[in-house]
Motif scaffolding. Structure first.
Motif, PDB file in Angstrom:
ATOM      1  N   PRO A 147      37.931  61.823  30.540  1.00  0.00           N
ATOM      2  CA  PRO A 147      37.998  61.645  28.948  1.00  0.00           C
ATOM      3  C   PRO A 147      37.823  60.390  28.323  1.00  0.00           C
ATOM      4  O   PRO A 147      37.986  59.262  29.273  1.00  0.00           O
ATOM      5  CB  PRO A 147      39.098  62.461  28.725  1.00  0.00           C
ATOM      6  N   THR A 148      37.465  60.225  27.245  1.00  0.00           N
ATOM      7  CA  THR A 148      37.525  58.949  26.430  1.00  0.00           C
ATOM      8  C   THR A 148      38.938  58.346  26.422  1.00  0.00           C
ATOM      9  O   THR A 148      39.717  58.975  26.615  1.00  0.00           O
ATOM     10  CB  THR A 148      37.036  59.062  25.018  1.00  0.00           C
ATOM     11  N   ARG A 149      39.276  57.110  25.948  1.00  0.00           N
ATOM     12  CA  ARG A 149      40.492  56.556  25.809  1.00  0.00           C
ATOM     13  C   ARG A 149      41.335  57.590  24.735  1.00  0.00           C
ATOM     14  O   ARG A 149      42.500  57.391  24.735  1.00  0.00           O
ATOM     15  CB  ARG A 149      40.316  55.038  25.351  1.00  0.00           C
ATOM     16  N   GLN A 150      40.701  57.948  23.771  1.00  0.00           N
ATOM     17  CA  GLN A 150      41.576  58.856  22.707  1.00  0.00           C
ATOM     18  C   GLN A 150      41.383  60.238  23.403  1.00  0.00           C
ATOM     19  O   GLN A 150      41.898  61.157  22.871  1.00  0.00           O
ATOM     20  CB  GLN A 150      40.470  58.900  21.663  1.00  0.00           C
ATOM     21  N   MET A 151      41.151  60.615  24.634  1.00  0.00           N
ATOM     22  CA  MET A 151      41.412  61.717  25.421  1.00  0.00           C
ATOM     23  C   MET A 151      40.522  62.970  25.082  1.00  0.00           C
ATOM     24  O   MET A 151      40.800  64.139  25.270  1.00  0.00           O
ATOM     25  CB  MET A 151      42.953  61.988  25.281  1.00  0.00           C
ATOM     26  N   HIS A 152      39.087  62.605  24.465  1.00  0.00           N
ATOM     27  CA  HIS A 152      38.272  63.416  24.096  1.00  0.00           C
ATOM     28  C   HIS A 152      37.192  63.562  25.297  1.00  0.00           C
ATOM     29  O   HIS A 152      37.015  62.455  26.005  1.00  0.00           O
ATOM     30  CB  HIS A 152      37.581  63.121  22.772  1.00  0.00           C
ATOM     31  N   PRO A 153      36.486  64.988  25.488  1.00  0.00           N
ATOM     32  CA  PRO A 153      35.580  65.061  26.494  1.00  0.00           C
ATOM     33  C   PRO A 153      34.179  64.145  25.962  1.00  0.00           C
ATOM     34  O   PRO A 153      33.823  63.875  24.977  1.00  0.00           O
ATOM     35  CB  PRO A 153      35.238  66.399  26.313  1.00  0.00           C
ATOM     36  N   ARG A 154      33.734  63.516  27.060  1.00  0.00           N
ATOM     37  CA  ARG A 154      32.622  62.575  26.766  1.00  0.00           C
ATOM     38  C   ARG A 154      31.412  63.070  26.259  1.00  0.00           C
ATOM     39  O   ARG A 154      30.984  64.169  26.560  1.00  0.00           O
ATOM     40  CB  ARG A 154      32.322  61.650  28.009  1.00  0.00           C
ATOM     41  N   HIS A 155      30.683  62.527  25.438  1.00  0.00           N
ATOM     42  CA  HIS A 155      29.304  62.817  25.074  1.00  0.00           C
ATOM     43  C   HIS A 155      28.449  62.482  25.887  1.00  0.00           C
ATOM     44  O   HIS A 155      28.521  61.580  26.522  1.00  0.00           O
ATOM     45  CB  HIS A 155      29.151  61.873  23.743  1.00  0.00           C
ATOM     46  N   PRO A 156      27.465  63.347  26.135  1.00  0.00           N
ATOM     47  CA  PRO A 156      26.255  63.259  27.266  1.00  0.00           C
ATOM     48  C   PRO A 156      25.654  61.615  27.063  1.00  0.00           C
ATOM     49  O   PRO A 156      25.204  61.381  28.110  1.00  0.00           O
ATOM     50  CB  PRO A 156      25.357  64.280  27.171  1.00  0.00           C
ATOM     51  N   LEU A 157      25.405  61.196  25.739  1.00  0.00           N
ATOM     52  CA  LEU A 157      24.808  59.844  25.714  1.00  0.00           C
ATOM     53  C   LEU A 157      25.523  58.650  26.302  1.00  0.00           C
ATOM     54  O   LEU A 157      25.045  57.659  26.534  1.00  0.00           O
ATOM     55  CB  LEU A 157      24.234  59.810  24.281  1.00  0.00           C
ATOM     56  N   TYR A 158      26.834  58.907  26.509  1.00  0.00           N
ATOM     57  CA  TYR A 158      27.874  57.728  26.913  1.00  0.00           C
ATOM     58  C   TYR A 158      28.508  58.011  28.254  1.00  0.00           C
ATOM     59  O   TYR A 158      29.350  57.472  28.667  1.00  0.00           O
ATOM     60  CB  TYR A 158      28.717  57.838  25.964  1.00  0.00           C
ATOM     61  N   VAL A 159      27.504  58.787  29.132  1.00  0.00           N
ATOM     62  CA  VAL A 159      27.982  58.449  30.490  1.00  0.00           C
ATOM     63  C   VAL A 159      26.719  58.378  31.478  1.00  0.00           C
ATOM     64  O   VAL A 159      25.506  58.791  31.009  1.00  0.00           O
ATOM     65  CB  VAL A 159      28.527  59.953  31.052  1.00  0.00           C
ATOM     66  N   LYS A 160      27.106  57.960  32.574  1.00  0.00           N
ATOM     67  CA  LYS A 160      25.904  57.673  33.615  1.00  0.00           C
ATOM     68  C   LYS A 160      25.205  59.018  34.012  1.00  0.00           C
ATOM     69  O   LYS A 160      26.198  59.988  34.231  1.00  0.00           O
ATOM     70  CB  LYS A 160      26.343  56.947  34.671  1.00  0.00           C
ATOM     71  N   GLY A 161      23.963  58.936  34.263  1.00  0.00           N
ATOM     72  CA  GLY A 161      23.125  59.990  35.032  1.00  0.00           C
ATOM     73  C   GLY A 161      23.994  60.307  36.134  1.00  0.00           C
ATOM     74  O   GLY A 161      24.372  59.398  37.001  1.00  0.00           O
ATOM     75  N   GLY A 162      24.202  61.621  36.706  1.00  0.00           N
ATOM     76  CA  GLY A 162      24.629  61.749  37.912  1.00  0.00           C
ATOM     77  C   GLY A 162      26.234  62.059  37.825  1.00  0.00           C
ATOM     78  O   GLY A 162      26.972  62.201  38.743  1.00  0.00           O
ATOM     79  N   THR A 163      26.846  61.657  36.603  1.00  0.00           N
ATOM     80  CA  THR A 163      28.314  61.784  36.542  1.00  0.00           C
ATOM     81  C   THR A 163      28.516  63.424  36.674  1.00  0.00           C
ATOM     82  O   THR A 163      27.957  64.337  36.297  1.00  0.00           O
ATOM     83  CB  THR A 163      28.909  61.605  35.195  1.00  0.00           C
ATOM     84  N   PRO A 164      29.547  63.780  37.677  1.00  0.00           N
ATOM     85  CA  PRO A 164      29.811  65.131  38.030  1.00  0.00           C
ATOM     86  C   PRO A 164      30.422  65.866  36.968  1.00  0.00           C
ATOM     87  O   PRO A 164      31.201  65.159  36.148  1.00  0.00           O
ATOM     88  CB  PRO A 164      30.858  65.026  39.262  1.00  0.00           C
TER      89      PRO A 164
END
Length: 178
Positions: A147-164
């Motif tokens: 999760p983000t520092r604020q503990m929310h699930p990450r938005h697809p635009l802000y994770v690397k491709g291949g992130t499980p």
């Protein structure tokens, strides 16, 4: 509400005036269903950057289709332009479309709104109502990485491709939001 009824590869359910989008996706047997905050510009054949990322994550994780739905269906390219107070008619129409999409099936739901859930106070309560619909269908929640520092699930635009994809404890998340 406008619903495309031809057997195109696309599923597109939206308000007749295009002010709201309830469902956008492709047809198949094994969908990855992504929950965002609100729709942007994506339409059949013209995915926006978020939908392009969702398409990649679905394909890379063995899903034969993807579906994009949102906590609030108002189309706004900038989340700051979302309604200050939610519209009850949009909320109920969105819930109806999501319940029909899930149709009691235990699908995989991708929590993918990032810190945008803090943009409007009403988004947390709308999410809680949608979670009840998914719980009735016994859906599994997943997220993209930590999760983000604020503990929310990450938005697809802000994770690397291949992130499980990883399991996401929605009940615990909702408790933290209270």
């Amino acid at each position: 509400m406008q619903q495309e009824t031809t057997r195109s590869p696309w599923i597109w359910e939206h308000a007749q005036d295009n002010s709201a989008r309830f469902v956008l996706g492709t047809r198949g047997q094994n969908p990855l269903v992504c929950f965002g905050i609100n729709p942007s510009t994506a339409v059949p054949g013209a995915p926006d950057p978020t939908v392009k990322r969702l398409m990649s994550f679905a394909r890379d994780n063995g899903y034969d289709r993807w579906t994009m739905i949102n906590i609030y269906p108002q189309i706004a390219t900038d989340p700051n332009d979302m309604d200050r107070e939610h519209r009850a008619d949009l909320k109920s129409e969105n819930e109806r479309h999501i319940a029909a999409l899930l149709a009691g099936r235990p699908l995989t739901l991708l929590a993918a709104w990032g810190n945008l859930i803090a943009k409007r106070p009403y988004l947390k309560s709308l999410l809680a109502d949608l979670v009840m619909i998914s719980a009735a269908a016994r859906c599994d929640w997943v997220s993209l990485g930590a999760p983000t520092r604020q503990m929310h699930p990450r938005h697809p635009l802000y994770v690397k491709g291949g992130t499980p994809l990883q399991s996401f404890d929605m009940d615990e998340y909702l408790r933290r939001l209270e």
